[in-house]
Design an enzyme around this catalytic site. Structure first.
Site, PDB file in Angstrom:
ATOM      1  N   GLU A 112       0.807  -1.222   0.000  1.00 37.53           N
ATOM      2  CA  GLU A 112       0.000   0.000   0.000  1.00 37.53           C
ATOM      3  C   GLU A 112       0.838   1.269   0.000  1.00 37.53           C
ATOM      4  O   GLU A 112       1.925   1.305   0.569  1.00 37.53           O
ATOM      5  CB  GLU A 112      -0.923   0.034   1.217  1.00 37.53           C
ATOM      6  CG  GLU A 112      -2.214  -0.726   0.987  1.00 37.53           C
ATOM      7  CD  GLU A 112      -2.326  -1.981   1.814  1.00 37.53           C
ATOM      8  OE1 GLU A 112      -3.442  -2.316   2.208  1.00 37.53           O
ATOM      9  OE2 GLU A 112      -1.299  -2.641   2.069  1.00 37.53           O
ATOM     10  N   CYS A 125       2.938   8.404   1.892  1.00 41.44           N
ATOM     11  CA  CYS A 125       3.405   7.381   2.824  1.00 41.44           C
ATOM     12  C   CYS A 125       3.751   6.138   2.009  1.00 41.44           C
ATOM     13  O   CYS A 125       2.875   5.522   1.397  1.00 41.44           O
ATOM     14  CB  CYS A 125       2.304   7.090   3.847  1.00 41.44           C
ATOM     15  SG  CYS A 125       2.748   5.826   5.038  1.00 41.44           S
ATOM     16  N   CYS A 132       5.652  -7.325   7.081  1.00 39.48           N
ATOM     17  CA  CYS A 132       6.607  -6.797   8.057  1.00 39.48           C
ATOM     18  C   CYS A 132       6.973  -7.926   9.008  1.00 39.48           C
ATOM     19  O   CYS A 132       6.141  -8.774   9.326  1.00 39.48           O
ATOM     20  CB  CYS A 132       5.978  -5.636   8.834  1.00 39.48           C
ATOM     21  SG  CYS A 132       7.130  -4.764   9.909  1.00 39.48           S
ATOM     22  N   CYS A 136       4.539  -6.168  15.821  1.00 38.04           N
ATOM     23  CA  CYS A 136       3.996  -5.303  16.863  1.00 38.04           C
ATOM     24  C   CYS A 136       2.492  -5.608  16.963  1.00 38.04           C
ATOM     25  O   CYS A 136       1.778  -5.497  15.968  1.00 38.04           O
ATOM     26  CB  CYS A 136       4.213  -3.833  16.500  1.00 38.04           C
ATOM     27  SG  CYS A 136       5.950  -3.458  16.181  1.00 38.04           S
ATOM     28  N   CYS A 139      -0.354  -3.319  15.551  1.00 39.30           N
ATOM     29  CA  CYS A 139      -0.263  -2.895  14.147  1.00 39.30           C
ATOM     30  C   CYS A 139      -0.766  -3.996  13.230  1.00 39.30           C
ATOM     31  O   CYS A 139      -0.257  -5.114  13.252  1.00 39.30           O
ATOM     32  CB  CYS A 139       1.178  -2.542  13.795  1.00 39.30           C
ATOM     33  SG  CYS A 139       1.402  -2.099  12.062  1.00 39.30           S
ATOM     34  N   SER A 241       9.425   4.899  16.413  1.00 35.74           N
ATOM     35  CA  SER A 241       8.186   4.377  17.001  1.00 35.74           C
ATOM     36  C   SER A 241       8.471   3.933  18.424  1.00 35.74           C
ATOM     37  O   SER A 241       8.839   2.796  18.665  1.00 35.74           O
ATOM     38  CB  SER A 241       7.662   3.207  16.162  1.00 35.74           C
ATOM     39  OG  SER A 241       7.278   3.668  14.889  1.00 35.74           O
ATOM     40  N   HIS A 243       6.389   4.447  21.584  1.00 32.16           N
ATOM     41  CA  HIS A 243       5.149   3.814  22.051  1.00 32.16           C
ATOM     42  C   HIS A 243       5.095   3.377  23.510  1.00 32.16           C
ATOM     43  O   HIS A 243       4.035   2.988  23.996  1.00 32.16           O
ATOM     44  CB  HIS A 243       4.759   2.616  21.185  1.00 32.16           C
ATOM     45  CG  HIS A 243       4.609   2.949  19.730  1.00 32.16           C
ATOM     46  ND1 HIS A 243       4.025   4.102  19.288  1.00 32.16           N
ATOM     47  CD2 HIS A 243       4.975   2.266  18.613  1.00 32.16           C
ATOM     48  CE1 HIS A 243       4.034   4.119  17.960  1.00 32.16           C
ATOM     49  NE2 HIS A 243       4.607   3.039  17.527  1.00 32.16           N
ATOM     50  N   CYS A 361      -2.480   4.769   9.902  1.00 32.94           N
ATOM     51  CA  CYS A 361      -1.328   4.049  10.447  1.00 32.94           C
ATOM     52  C   CYS A 361      -1.756   2.693  10.986  1.00 32.94           C
ATOM     53  O   CYS A 361      -2.686   2.602  11.767  1.00 32.94           O
ATOM     54  CB  CYS A 361      -0.712   4.798  11.624  1.00 32.94           C
ATOM     55  SG  CYS A 361      -0.115   6.413  11.228  1.00 32.94           S
TER      56      CYS A 361
END
Ligand code: SAH
Length: 389
Positions: A112, A125, A132, A136, A139, A241, A243, A361
């Site tokens: 994407e 983006c 990935c 996480c 996500c 990131s 968090h 996100c």
């Protein structure tokens, strides 16, 4: 936000996957590659400069438009090389004008790309991997199984295809809509550094796509050993990131923390080449109800970032089907932001964009998996948008 507007899917023959028909894709070649190609074709070095200009400066989609090259040479190029961009398998427009493409690459894999226009600027983006490996748990993208690195051409190709789609090539350079790039799509860019670096060097070249390093931000979950190279070799803005403020919580939320814990990560941030007040590091912080959003967390965040030229970016959690988290309440987010602000750090709360088309996100997953699994089908209308399924 359930209303989804529709854009026509791009039915463009030039949008075939790169390298189609055995022809070599030119997008993603850097200056050296093009010089070598011209030398191999027996052409003078200045031809390389001309091709560069047509390829990345003008974004032409047919060799015939390269009018400074002799016609027979254009024909020869067309025979052996391709200007194809990744093909848009989906092209959706959010009610807030965020636009998301699902691009299909030469081997059928999908990733994407999201365009987020604002009044003053527009950010694209870009994805660096298909899927990935970071896992996480908050996500959606990170829960996707299949992973491969994207090639430099596939990374640059996302930008070229986006420029095609928004009609950017014909605009004067001061009237651009797409002004910034964020490497915040699918994947961990520092796990694919060589391809990302090659792509970004092409993107930054002032005689080509010409997006300066000040307008490029690379986001990492914290691949500590690669951070210095990123700063030295590319000089782009860094986003991290974060968090969480303790290793205990961050080990869960961002599992790469078990390898590179917070202290090491922040040491690498302090040492990030070129970091100073004018170019602060952005610390992304996703707001998860009851997990990392207490006033004590906010105070700890201020303490942790002391001495680092930093700003924070508070991201309200974007939900996805089956997600094991909830977004913090507006009141909790506001309180958190106030404490961080009072601590001397800028702490804007990022307005979610493109939630209705799962372009926000961490929402980039479902469809690439769904579409990859599906057999080839004719585009169909579904929930008001056109997709393949
Ligand atoms: N792997 C890199 C690049 C991805 S950037 C990195 O982790 O930085 C994508 C950003 O969106 C990251 O900050 C990520 O943590 C955040 N994000 C992921 N899922 C989210 C969700 N559901 N809601 C809000 N933000 C999310």
């Amino acid at each position: 936000m359930s209303e989804v507007e529709t854009t026509t899917p791009i039915q463009d023959p030039a949008a075939a996957p790169a390298g189609d028909g055995g022809r070599v894709g030119l997008i993603g070649l850097d200056r050296e590659d093009i010089a070598a190609m011209m030398a191999a074709l027996g052409e003078k070095p200045f031809r390389a400069k001309q091709l560069w200009h047509w390829l990345y400066g003008q974004g032409v989609r047919e060799f015939d438009a390269m009018t400074t090259l002799a016609k027979p040479f254009r024909a020869l190029l067309a025979e052996r090389y391709s200007l194809a961009r990744p093909a848009a398998a989906e092209d959706r427009l959010s009610s807030d004008t965020t636009r998301k493409w699902l691009f299909r690459f030469g081997d059928g894999n999908l990733a994407e790309t999201v365009f987020i226009p604002n009044e003053e600027r527009g950010a694209l983006c870009i994805s660096s991997q298909v899927g990935c490996t970071l896992n996480c748990p908050f996500c959606h993208t990170g829960t996707q199984r299949l992973v491969r690195n994207l090639e430099a051409g596939e990374i640059v190709g996302q930008l070229m295809a986006a420029r095609d789609a928004i009609g950017e090539w014909d605009l004067p350079s001061d009237g651009r809509l797409l002004t910034n790039i964020v490497m915040m799509g699918m994947g961990e860019p520092l796990y694919n550094f060589d391809n990302v670096a090659k792509a970004l060097r092409i993107v930054m070249d002032p005689e080509g796509l010409s997006i300066s390093k000040r307008r490029i931000t690379l986001s990492t979950a914290g691949v500590v050993p690669m951070m210095a190279r990123c700063g030295e070799e590319l000089g782009v803005n860094l986003a991290v990131s974060l968090h969480a403020v303790s290793d205990e919580v961050r080990d869960d939320l961002v599992p790469i923390n078990r390898k590179y814990p917070i202290a090491e990560l922040l040491a690498a941030c302090r040492a990030y080449p070129g970091v100073h007040n004018a170019r602060r590091i952005t610390f992304e912080y996703v707001m998860l109800k009851g997990v990392n959003d207490s006033p004590a967390d906010a105070r700890a965040l201020v303490k942790l970032l002391k001495g680092i030229p930093a700003k924070t970016n508070l991201i309200p959690f974007n939900p996805w089907p089956g997600a094991p988290y909830e977004c913090s309440s507006a009141a909790a987010i506001a309180k958190f932001a106030r404490i961080v602000n009072d601590g001397g750090l800028s702490a804007p709360v990022r307005a979610p964009r493109g939630r209705d088309i799962l372009a926000a996100c961490g929402q980039l997953k479902t469809e690439s998996v769904r579409l990859r699994g599906g057999k080839k089908a004719t585009p169909k209308r579904e929930n008001g948008h056109i997709s393949e399924g």
